[in-house]
Design an enzyme around this catalytic site. Structure first.
Site, mmCIF file in Angstrom:
data_model
loop_
_atom_site.group_PDB
_atom_site.id
_atom_site.type_symbol
_atom_site.label_atom_id
_atom_site.label_comp_id
_atom_site.label_asym_id
_atom_site.label_seq_id
_atom_site.Cartn_x
_atom_site.Cartn_y
_atom_site.Cartn_z
ATOM 1 N N LYS A 119 -6.371 13.405 31.631
ATOM 2 C CA LYS A 119 -7.112 14.663 31.761
ATOM 3 C C LYS A 119 -8.594 14.502 31.432
ATOM 4 C CE LYS A 119 -3.580 18.184 31.393
ATOM 5 N NZ LYS A 119 -3.082 19.368 30.683
ATOM 6 N N LYS B 177 1.850 13.172 40.817
ATOM 7 C CA LYS B 177 2.607 14.344 40.365
ATOM 8 C C LYS B 177 2.142 15.620 41.094
ATOM 9 C CE LYS B 177 2.025 16.203 36.201
ATOM 10 N NZ LYS B 177 1.993 16.479 34.764
ATOM 11 N N LYS C 240 -0.931 21.703 39.259
ATOM 12 C CA LYS C 240 -1.655 22.957 39.439
ATOM 13 C C LYS C 240 -3.097 22.715 39.843
ATOM 14 C CE LYS C 240 0.724 25.267 35.647
ATOM 15 N NZ LYS C 240 0.631 25.641 34.232
HETATM 16 P P1 AMP Z 1 2.300 22.783 32.547
HETATM 17 O O1 AMP Z 1 2.094 23.462 33.822
HETATM 18 O O2 AMP Z 1 1.539 21.507 32.442
HETATM 19 O O3 AMP Z 1 2.175 23.673 31.356
HETATM 20 O O4 AMP Z 1 3.827 22.320 32.585
HETATM 21 C C1 AMP Z 1 4.894 23.209 32.350
HETATM 22 C C2 AMP Z 1 6.201 22.468 32.435
HETATM 23 O O5 AMP Z 1 6.411 22.014 33.784
HETATM 24 C C3 AMP Z 1 6.275 21.211 31.554
HETATM 25 O O6 AMP Z 1 7.576 21.122 31.006
HETATM 26 C C4 AMP Z 1 6.045 20.089 32.517
HETATM 27 O O7 AMP Z 1 6.686 18.909 32.101
HETATM 28 C C5 AMP Z 1 6.662 20.622 33.804
HETATM 29 N N1 AMP Z 1 6.037 20.039 35.013
HETATM 30 C C6 AMP Z 1 4.743 20.181 35.400
HETATM 31 N N2 AMP Z 1 4.502 19.519 36.566
HETATM 32 C C7 AMP Z 1 5.684 18.930 36.926
HETATM 33 C C8 AMP Z 1 6.103 18.113 38.037
HETATM 34 N N3 AMP Z 1 5.276 17.775 39.021
HETATM 35 N N4 AMP Z 1 7.398 17.694 38.047
HETATM 36 C C9 AMP Z 1 8.260 18.048 37.057
HETATM 37 N N5 AMP Z 1 7.927 18.819 36.009
HETATM 38 C C10 AMP Z 1 6.661 19.264 35.916
#
Ligand code: AMP
Ligand code: TRP
Length: 333
Positions: A114, A198, A201
């Site tokens: 990041k 990956k 967002k």
């Molecule tokens: P975040 O949006 O970073 O707060 O992530 C929220 C949850 O979604 C966390 O448990 C991440 O591990 C999961 N997550 C985010 N992106 C992915 C992805 N591409 N594949 C699987 N899990 C994800």
């Protein structure tokens, strides 16, 4: 015995299929098990580790709650709240940052990703972010944390912090050591444009992800344009593993249909991608359309969403304030 579950999602907009399959779908199953006590937190303190526009942040907090509820988390059964409303999180994060070691944080790969090349310009919050995450988890005596596999390292750090605190203060078992709950096969959903990256967002191209608010025609279009290779569909796992884009799409299909990779491969083996993509788009629509319709409906009722957060923060605050009181005693305040 039931599990004590805690997990968090950042209110940074664009919740997508990776968040759903990697985390939220798991939350719903855990919520549905009567034995469990679940807490799902909208981690707005984590969100401000990078710049946010205040009005957008406010909207994104509500949208995250709407997504939880639309996906099937019952706010009567599970606690849903936003982190900033329970001040124990910030306080515990400070205290634990005096337990965590620089050397441990220096190993965190997410910070390196990041912060990018210009580490000097990253916020201190972005660096110490995993300590705040540890505070979230440890305040509630959490036994299990459902997350995607990108968060595994942060969870190991959380366990290290808990162990060191217990040891330093002669308080065996005070902080419980949490276990990760990671969906094995589907823990990482990849970008539709690059099977080695990956789904995220922050990816600039919206075509790289399926958002949980996408309309049916957007889903059809994104699946049609998803990157593939020129070969027919793979016929065994070994071949699949060598073809990242095919692997990702079959993974998504398998997860949505609650099937196994073997079965999905068999179903489409040797066929061309267009036939598979039609099936995949329809499966996605069947899953996402009811969620996106419900999200839009819920977003029209802001006072209901705010009430969920208020009720949740009172319940979470009750638990967290007791724990922080004990932390004060242990530390010597
Ligand atoms: P975040 O949006 O970073 O707060 O992530 C929220 C949850 O979604 C966390 O448990 C991440 O591990 C999961 N997550 C985010 N992106 C992915 C992805 N591409 N594949 C699987 N899990 C994800
Ligand atoms: N760091 C997690 C992410 O980016 C979100 C998060 C914050 C979290 N606190 C948590 C996840 C506690 C699980 C438990 O996805």
């Amino acid at each position: 015995m039931g599990k004590k579950i805690f997990s968090g999602v950042q209110p940074t907009g664009n919740l997508h299929l990776g968040n759903y399959l990697g985390a939220i779908k798991n939350f719903v199953d855990l919520n549905n098990d009567k034995e469990n006590n679940c807490i799902f937190c909208v981690v707005d303190l984590h969100a401000i580790t990078v710049g946010q526009i205040p009005d957008e942040l406010r909207d994104n907090i509500r949208e995250t709650v709407a997504t939880f509820v639309a996906s099937g988390i019952d706010p009567e059964k599970s606690i849903i709240f936003n982190q900033s409303q329970v001040s124990a999180h910030s306080e515990a994060a400070w205290i634990l940052s005096c337990t965590a070691r620089m050397g441990w944080l220096n190993r965190m790969t997410q910070f390196k990703e990041k912060a990018g090349k210009d580490k000097e310009k990253a916020s201190i919050g972005l660096y110490s972010y995993p300590v705040l995450m540890a505070a979230d988890i440890l305040l509630y005596d959490t036994t299990h944390v459902p997350v995607g596999d990108d968060q595994k390292q942060h969870l190991e750090l959380c366990r290290d912090i808990a162990e060191k605190f217990n040891k330093d203060f002669n308080s065996e078992n005070f902080f419980k050591l949490p276990e990760p709950l990671i969906q094995k096969n589907y823990s990482r959903i990849m970008s539709l444009k690059d099977g080695t990256k990956k789904m995220s967002k922050s990816e600039l191209s919206d075509l790289a992800r399926i958002n949980l608010t996408d309309e049916n025609d957007q889903i059809i279009n994104k699946v049609k344009k998803a990157k593939t290779d020129p070969l027919p569909m793979p016929s065994d796992i070994e071949e699949l593993n060598k073809r990242p884009e095919a692997r990702n799409l079959i993974n998504i299909y398998t997860s949505l249909t609650n099937s196994s990779l073997e079965k999905s491969i068999k179903e489409f083996s040797g066929k061309n991608f267009s036939n598979f993509k039609e099936n995949l788009a329809q499966t996605l629509i069947d899953k996402i359309n009811p969620i996106s319709t419900e999200i839009k409906k819920l977003l029209g009722d802001k006072s209901y969403l705010d009430k969920i957060l208020l009720d949740g923060s009172l319940k979470a605050g009750d638990i967290a304030s007791k724990k922080i009181k004990k932390i004060h005693e242990i530390v010597g305040f």
